[in-house]
Enzyme design. Structure first.
Site, mmCIF file in Angstrom:
data_model
loop_
_atom_site.group_PDB
_atom_site.id
_atom_site.type_symbol
_atom_site.label_atom_id
_atom_site.label_comp_id
_atom_site.label_asym_id
_atom_site.label_seq_id
_atom_site.Cartn_x
_atom_site.Cartn_y
_atom_site.Cartn_z
ATOM 1 N N ASP A 11 137.078 94.302 -81.280
ATOM 2 C CA ASP A 11 136.701 95.923 -80.933
ATOM 3 C C ASP A 11 137.676 96.553 -82.015
ATOM 4 O OD1 ASP A 11 136.176 98.185 -79.738
ATOM 5 O OD2 ASP A 11 135.783 97.356 -77.902
ATOM 6 N N ASP A 106 131.540 99.213 -84.651
ATOM 7 C CA ASP A 106 132.785 99.026 -84.328
ATOM 8 C C ASP A 106 133.199 97.638 -83.470
ATOM 9 O OD1 ASP A 106 132.075 99.858 -82.030
ATOM 10 O OD2 ASP A 106 133.655 101.490 -81.688
ATOM 11 N N GLU A 107 131.945 96.755 -83.239
ATOM 12 C CA GLU A 107 132.231 95.539 -82.533
ATOM 13 C C GLU A 107 131.773 94.438 -82.923
ATOM 14 O OE1 GLU A 107 131.319 97.158 -78.291
ATOM 15 O OE2 GLU A 107 131.567 95.026 -78.020
#
Length: 451
Positions: A11, A106-107
DNA sequence: TCTGGGGTCCTAGGACCC
DNA sequence: TCTGGGGTCCTAGGACCC
């Protein structure tokens, strides 16, 4: 659940804000809020400095402005810059293992067991994650990520949340329930406000409380699928696979207006613009879809959808817009609309018009069907100062690259700096200054990487 | 001037079919 | 002249996620 800690979750920390601080040296160490900057905007990401003042994701930007001190930067998003940085990170993950599942920009999850000759001991995966984090920071110009590793997606994700930012947590196999049971149920994916409320009402606050309830109890409380899922997660039973290349199922565009709209002609043009965006994205992916959905949100925030399914899939802007316009006529605009959205689902590959094409090499004369369904969106005829938005990348013919700090009536203020410069000077221009232009995002990579 | 935008998955009722 | 039952498609809404 696996016997080894072979699922990794990454993350990126306060991702949008981190990219802004990388590209805008004057914002490093200072509160930054990225999101909607209009009257009805919400926060997408707050930097850790802004979180210290209480700014949070999903909060209205107006509320964040009340909480943060003057000097806080409120920026609209630069999605091209975020996408470019995300792509670099996802590539680094694929060097660790071919099995990478991006969850969002973003993950991502990584299946370490799919790597070649992995050392899946706790020490082994810890070393691997340390190296990965270093490479990510180096390749992104200092963007950091938090990593969790465990025996399932559930444990990996919980691990990545334990030590943010820049964290690294390996949950040793066999210790899952020790970590899981004291946590509040809201930490489980899928337990949002509605489910939490119902669980709290029957005295369930922690995952341990949840594990004490019977399966029929939970199914009665949360439905068949969700209840079963909760029952299993509470026991750390999670065999969800890491799946790369998930098929896309729908494409949509929506917009919340600055003021509620009633005028059918104006709303019709909004629908046309959104249908063109949706159609363009369908064609870009060689998709077409059978179900057209209109979403609308009224002045009082009540939200409804109306849909129609076609006999054949389409990617045609005008057909999508025509159906959406009719659905709007049927739904009505009484009281004013705050939001409109247009979507297409029931996707299949290849548009109807491509059925007889032999592919890009086909020697096919251009016919009427090859004319784009709608003209590209015209340049909006905005007042000069509306062309500029805070955070935007710009270039000045004499002063070079910079970004928009603020705008006023007939004025725009620019800070001249980039990711590889020291904090730079600020200048104010007339909003219609011909020497000032919108620009592409700056390159954050070191100059030594240039040819 | 409370409450974005882009998605996924699930549920439930009615139509329709065999 | 009590009532079937299961499967699929479509529509609408809701919950949730980042």
């Amino acid at each position: 659940m696996r016997r080894e800690a072979s699922v990794l979750h990454l993350d990126l920390d306060a991702f949008f804000a981190a990219v802004e601080q990388r590209d805008k040296p004057s914002l490093r160490g200072r509160p930054v809020v990225v999101g909607g900057v209009g009257g009805r905007g919400v926060v997408a990401t707050a930097s850790y400095e802004a979180r210290a003042y209480g700014a949070r994701s999903a909060m209205s930007t107006a509320e964040a402005r009340r909480r943060c001190p003057s000097g806080t930067a409120f920026l609209g998003g630069r999605f091209g810059a975020y996408r470019a940085t995300s792509d670099v990170v996802m590539e680094l993950l694929r060097e660790v293992s071919p099995l990478v599942e991006p969850v969002s920009i973003d993950e991502a999850y990584v299946d370490l067991a799919a790597a070649e000759g992995p050392d899946l001991s706790v020490d082994g995966v810890t070393e691997l994650a340390r190296g990965l984090k270093e490479r990510i920071a180096a390749a992104t110009g200092g963007v950091t990520g938090s990593v969790g590793i465990g025996s399932s997606k559930l444990m990996a994700k919980l691990g990545s949340e334990l030590d943010k930012p820049d964290g690294l947590v390996v949950v040793p196999p066999g210790t899952e329930l020790e970590l899981l049971h004291p946590l509040p149920v809201t930490r489980l994916g899928g337990v949002g406000p509605a489910t939490a409320e119902r669980l709290h009402a029957v005295g369930v606050r922690t995952v341990g409380d949840l594990a004490a309830r019977s399966l029929p109890d939970l199914v009665a409380l949360a439905g068949r699928a969700h209840g079963t899922g909760l029952y299993q997660l509470a026991r750390a039973e999670d065999d969800r696979a890491v799946v790369p290349d998930r098929e896309i199922k729908s494409v949509s565009a929506e917009e919340t207006f600055e003021r509620d709209l009633t005028d059918r002609a104006v709303l019709g043009r909004e629908i046309d613009a959104m249908a063109a965006r949706v159609g363009g994205r369908l064609r870009a992916g060689a998709w077409s879809g059978r179900t057209v959905t209109l979403k609308l949100r009224r002045y009082d925030f009540t939200t409804l959808t109306r849909s129609q399914t076609l006999p054949q899939p389409t990617d045609d802007d005008r057909l999508i817009a025509g159906i959406a316009r009719r659905l709007l006529d049927e739904a009505g605009t009484a009281g004013g609309l705050r939001l409109l959205g247009v979507g297409v689902s029931g996707l299949s590959l290849y548009a109807q018009g491509d059925l007889f094409s032999l592919g890009p090499d086909a020697d096919e004369p251009a016919g009427a069907d090859d004319v784009p369904a709608a003209a590209p969106e015209p340049e909006p005829d905005l007042p000069a100062e509306r062309r500029w938005w805070p955070g935007q990348d710009v270039r000045h013919d004499e002063l070079g690259a910079g970004w928009v700090w603020g705008r006023g009536i007939g004025r725009v203020t620019v800070r001249f700096e980039g990711p590889l410069t020291p904090p730079g000077p600020v200048r104010t221009f007339a909003a219609d200054d011909p020497a000032l232009h919108p620009a592409d995002p700056p390159d954050w990579r070191a100059a030594t990487m240039e040819p």
